[in-house]
Design a protein around this motif. Structure first.
Motif, PDB file in Angstrom:
ATOM      1  N   LYS A 145       0.831  -1.195   0.000  1.00  0.00           N
ATOM      2  CA  LYS A 145       0.000   0.000   0.000  1.00  0.00           C
ATOM      3  C   LYS A 145       0.874   1.258   0.000  1.00  0.00           C
ATOM      4  O   LYS A 145       2.043   1.146   0.362  1.00  0.00           O
ATOM      5  N   HIS A 175       0.090  -6.542   5.603  1.00  0.00           N
ATOM      6  CA  HIS A 175       0.891  -7.439   6.443  1.00  0.00           C
ATOM      7  C   HIS A 175       0.143  -7.926   7.685  1.00  0.00           C
ATOM      8  O   HIS A 175       0.538  -8.895   8.303  1.00  0.00           O
ATOM      9  N   TYR A 176      -1.000  -7.273   8.014  1.00  0.00           N
ATOM     10  CA  TYR A 176      -1.784  -7.804   9.134  1.00  0.00           C
ATOM     11  C   TYR A 176      -2.307  -9.208   8.840  1.00  0.00           C
ATOM     12  O   TYR A 176      -2.507 -10.002   9.736  1.00  0.00           O
ATOM     13  N   LYS A 179      -0.189 -11.999  10.305  1.00  0.00           N
ATOM     14  CA  LYS A 179       0.028 -12.125  11.757  1.00  0.00           C
ATOM     15  C   LYS A 179      -0.657 -13.373  12.305  1.00  0.00           C
ATOM     16  O   LYS A 179      -1.742 -13.749  11.873  1.00  0.00           O
ATOM     17  N   PHE A 211      -6.250  -0.608  17.311  1.00  0.00           N
ATOM     18  CA  PHE A 211      -4.816  -0.564  16.982  1.00  0.00           C
ATOM     19  C   PHE A 211      -4.238   0.674  17.648  1.00  0.00           C
ATOM     20  O   PHE A 211      -4.709   1.783  17.409  1.00  0.00           O
ATOM     21  N   GLU A 213      -0.502   2.739  18.865  1.00  0.00           N
ATOM     22  CA  GLU A 213       0.959   2.816  18.866  1.00  0.00           C
ATOM     23  C   GLU A 213       1.389   3.928  19.805  1.00  0.00           C
ATOM     24  O   GLU A 213       0.769   4.989  19.824  1.00  0.00           O
ATOM     25  N   ARG A 220       8.291   9.785   9.395  1.00  0.00           N
ATOM     26  CA  ARG A 220       7.481   9.450   8.217  1.00  0.00           C
ATOM     27  C   ARG A 220       6.388  10.496   8.002  1.00  0.00           C
ATOM     28  O   ARG A 220       5.407  10.246   7.296  1.00  0.00           O
ATOM     29  N   TYR A 223       5.060  11.228   4.336  1.00  0.00           N
ATOM     30  CA  TYR A 223       4.112  10.220   3.824  1.00  0.00           C
ATOM     31  C   TYR A 223       2.803  10.305   4.591  1.00  0.00           C
ATOM     32  O   TYR A 223       1.715  10.389   4.024  1.00  0.00           O
ATOM     33  N   ASP A 232      -3.956   4.822   6.464  1.00  0.00           N
ATOM     34  CA  ASP A 232      -2.734   4.116   6.862  1.00  0.00           C
ATOM     35  C   ASP A 232      -3.051   2.790   7.565  1.00  0.00           C
ATOM     36  O   ASP A 232      -2.340   1.811   7.389  1.00  0.00           O
ATOM     37  N   HIS A 237      -5.706  -2.552   7.427  1.00  0.00           N
ATOM     38  CA  HIS A 237      -5.475  -3.550   8.477  1.00  0.00           C
ATOM     39  C   HIS A 237      -6.740  -3.848   9.292  1.00  0.00           C
ATOM     40  O   HIS A 237      -7.100  -5.006   9.501  1.00  0.00           O
ATOM     41  N   LYS A 334      -1.989   6.906  16.592  1.00  0.00           N
ATOM     42  CA  LYS A 334      -0.555   7.031  16.860  1.00  0.00           C
ATOM     43  C   LYS A 334      -0.399   7.867  18.121  1.00  0.00           C
ATOM     44  O   LYS A 334      -1.299   8.618  18.485  1.00  0.00           O
ATOM     45  N   ARG A 339       1.312   0.194  22.987  1.00  0.00           N
ATOM     46  CA  ARG A 339       1.276  -0.509  21.714  1.00  0.00           C
ATOM     47  C   ARG A 339       0.358  -1.702  21.884  1.00  0.00           C
ATOM     48  O   ARG A 339       0.559  -2.551  22.762  1.00  0.00           O
ATOM     49  N   GLN A 369      -1.196  -8.334  19.165  1.00  0.00           N
ATOM     50  CA  GLN A 369       0.141  -7.965  19.630  1.00  0.00           C
ATOM     51  C   GLN A 369       0.037  -6.903  20.697  1.00  0.00           C
ATOM     52  O   GLN A 369      -0.977  -6.217  20.767  1.00  0.00           O
TER      53      GLN A 369
HETATM   54  C1  BG6 Z   1       1.870   0.060   8.617  1.00  0.00           C
HETATM   55  C2  BG6 Z   1       1.573   1.519   8.802  1.00  0.00           C
HETATM   56  O1  BG6 Z   1       1.081  -0.454   7.593  1.00  0.00           O
HETATM   57  O2  BG6 Z   1       1.614  -0.638   9.808  1.00  0.00           O
HETATM   58  C3  BG6 Z   1       2.377   2.089   9.951  1.00  0.00           C
HETATM   59  O3  BG6 Z   1       1.886   2.215   7.619  1.00  0.00           O
HETATM   60  C4  BG6 Z   1       2.197   1.255  11.193  1.00  0.00           C
HETATM   61  O4  BG6 Z   1       2.016   3.422  10.204  1.00  0.00           O
HETATM   62  C5  BG6 Z   1       2.409  -0.230  10.892  1.00  0.00           C
HETATM   63  O5  BG6 Z   1       3.128   1.691  12.152  1.00  0.00           O
HETATM   64  C6  BG6 Z   1       2.084  -1.108  12.084  1.00  0.00           C
HETATM   65  O6  BG6 Z   1       2.505  -2.412  11.836  1.00  0.00           O
HETATM   66  P1  BG6 Z   1       2.880  -3.373  13.039  1.00  0.00           P
HETATM   67  O7  BG6 Z   1       3.102  -4.691  12.405  1.00  0.00           O
HETATM   68  O8  BG6 Z   1       4.073  -2.806  13.710  1.00  0.00           O
HETATM   69  O9  BG6 Z   1       1.684  -3.360  13.957  1.00  0.00           O
END
Ligand code: BG6
Length: 481
Positions: A145, A175-176, A179, A211, A213, A220, A223, A232, A237, A334, A339, A369
């Motif tokens: 993405k 990528h989620y 997991k 989610f 963080e 970043r 972006y 994002d 995700h 964010k 986390r 996570q």
């Molecule tokens: C990414 C986002 O797709 O996923 C990031 O662009 C984010 O902003 C990240 O930090 C989170 O991935 P993970 O695997 O660390 O939870």
């Protein structure tokens, strides 16, 4: 056949994603003998780099153990690197010649990973198609993405890709989907009678997918400011998790049967509206340390009057027989207090409670996570002479139950899937289309009417309005978070 040669080409090899994720992932797969033999690797980017320099860049992320040194040398011996422009045909011709030398003219299968900004996707894919495809083996393309920024731009990209490749050659990474606990959702739901038969509006009050963080844009900002937290994290995700929680049972575990069901449930979701959202943007915490002192707008790569949300919560409805009336609350941010990525399935109140209303709701919690876990919150009698009761958990924390299991990183599973040709955990173009249908109107409204996000302090839970909205949507917090 594990003896067919493979070549893995990384576009954007000198960039952040390549050094932090892709090269390390390839190394771990190589180290564990999971890749077909032989597999060669070729990086491509604009900057001139020697393999030695590339290796130095990646090294801090590779986690090499002392006893793995020989293997690590072997890994780097299978590498090549070519510098070139993304729009220059002649550079792609040179790349292709380099690939042929690397492959010893063996007609290797080829995987192309585009770790690139979207502005060059189109040129690069055209050049791959015209110049670099494997002549006798297969070719597959992995893309990351952003897949566009709304329905129109995403469709344009999808149409472009479809004009060059078959859908079976395209691997869109979310990528989620790689997991452990996200992959576990299907098993939890469809291999457990007790859960499967309560998985509906009669029993479930609400679903909260969170989610969080504890850090901000971390360099970043450029972006991020263009995309915002909804694009994002939420549109991809969190919506992917939602579709796995909410979809009907697929007719089999075949990738397309699963993806058919995901598309179907997404089609039952009306577009999100602004009324159902809470938006936030973090401000600095004067008492915080380091990055926490800085607000989003203090980031020099972010414009001073940016309204881009760094926190968002949206309530989605699924208009079908299973879910009508059950709010699905997606929340992400964010610069929050911790986390965490977690799915909370909250059951309804016990009807006709004989315990003076003290029975708390059951809740199934799937922690993605950190620390994979599955636990079920339930009421029990407090042990001892008392007849009081308390809330407790049936607890499956992986760290305790599966002490010796190696849980691979999401990218390891996904890249391996590409070698194997399994698209189960990749996003099909019609899924993407539905995801943008749900989010585009509200994204446009936010941007066109310049909605001001609610400020929240770095390191907190985010705007309190979000908790309030969650409570209004049939999710009970019981005084604690
Ligand atoms: C990414 C986002 O797709 O996923 C990031 O662009 C984010 O902003 C990240 O930090 C989170 O991935 P993970 O695997 O660390 O939870």
């Amino acid at each position: 056949d594990s003896h067919v040669p493979h070549t893995f080409v990384i576009f954007g090899a000198s960039g952040d994603l390549a050094k932090k994720k892709i090269y390390p992932t390839l190394w771990w797969l190589f180290r564990d003998n999971l890749l077909p033999k032989p597999t060669n690797f070729c990086g491509y980017a604009r900057s001139k780099l020697s393999i030695e320099e590339l290796r130095t860049k990646c090294h801090p992320y590779m986690k090499v153990q002392p006893h793995e040194q020989a293997k690590y040398e072997e890994f780097w011996q299978c590498h090549a690197y070519a510098a070139g422009g993304y729009d220059k045909r002649s550079d792609f011709v040179a790349l292709n010649e380099q690939l042929e030398r690397l492959e010893n003219h063996s007609n290797s299968n080829r995987i192309f990973y585009l770790a690139l900004p979207p502005s060059v996707f189109e040129q690069v894919t055209v050049n791959i198609k015209e110049i670099c495809l494997s002549q006798r083996g297969w070719s597959r393309v992995i893309i990351e993405k952003p897949f566009g920024r709304d329905d129109v731009t995403s469709k344009k990209l999808s149409d472009h890709l479809a004009s060059l490749f078959h859908e079976e050659q395209l691997y869109r990474i979310d990528h989620y989907l790689g997991k452990e606990m996200v992959q576990n959702l299907m098993t939890i739901r469809f291999a457990n009678k007790i859960l499967n038969s309560t998985w509906n509006r009669e029993n479930i009050a609400s679903v909260l997918i969170t989610f969080k963080e504890p850090f901000g844009t971390q360099g970043r900002g450029g972006y991020f400011d263009e995309f915002g937290i909804i694009r994002d994290v939420m549109q991809n995700h969190l919506l992917q998790i939602l579709s796995l929680v909410a979809m009907e049972k697929p007719t089999s575990c075949q990738p397309d049967d699963i993806r058919d069901e995901k598309v179907k449930v997404l089609k039952s979701i009306p577009a999100l509206t602004l009324d159902d959202m809470v938006l936030g943007q973090y401000v600095g915490n004067p008492e915080g340390e380091g990055e926490a002192r800085e607000g989003y707008l203090d980031d020099p790569t972010v414009s001073n009057d940016s309204n881009t949300p760094t926190f968002a919560q949206g309530v989605l409805r699924i208009n079908n027989e299973r879910w009508e009336g059950v709010p699905f609350i997606l929340r992400c941010g964010k610069a929050l207090n911790e986390r965490k990525a977690v799915v909370r399935i909250q059951y309804r109140d016990v009807p006709g409670d004989i315990f003076e209303g003290n029975s708390k709701r059951n809740e199934l919690v799937i922690r993605v996570q950190p620390g994979e876990a599955l636990y079920f919150k339930m009421m029990t009698k407090s042990p001892g002479i008392t007849f009081d009761m308390e809330e407790t958990e049936l607890d499956l924390t992986y760290e305790h139950r599966y002490k010796d299991s190696y849980l691979p990183d999401a990218y390891e599973r996904l890249i391996l899937d590409v070698f194997c040709g399994s698209q189960m955990h990749f996003v099909r173009s019609d899924e993407l289309h539905e995801a943008w249908r749900i989010f585009t109107p509200v994204l446009h409204e936010i941007e066109n009417t310049k909605v001001k996000p609610i400020p929240y302090v770095f390191g907190t839970r985010g705007p309190k309005e979000a908790d309030q909205k969650t409570s209004e949507n049939n999710f009970k917090y019981y005084g604690s978070y």
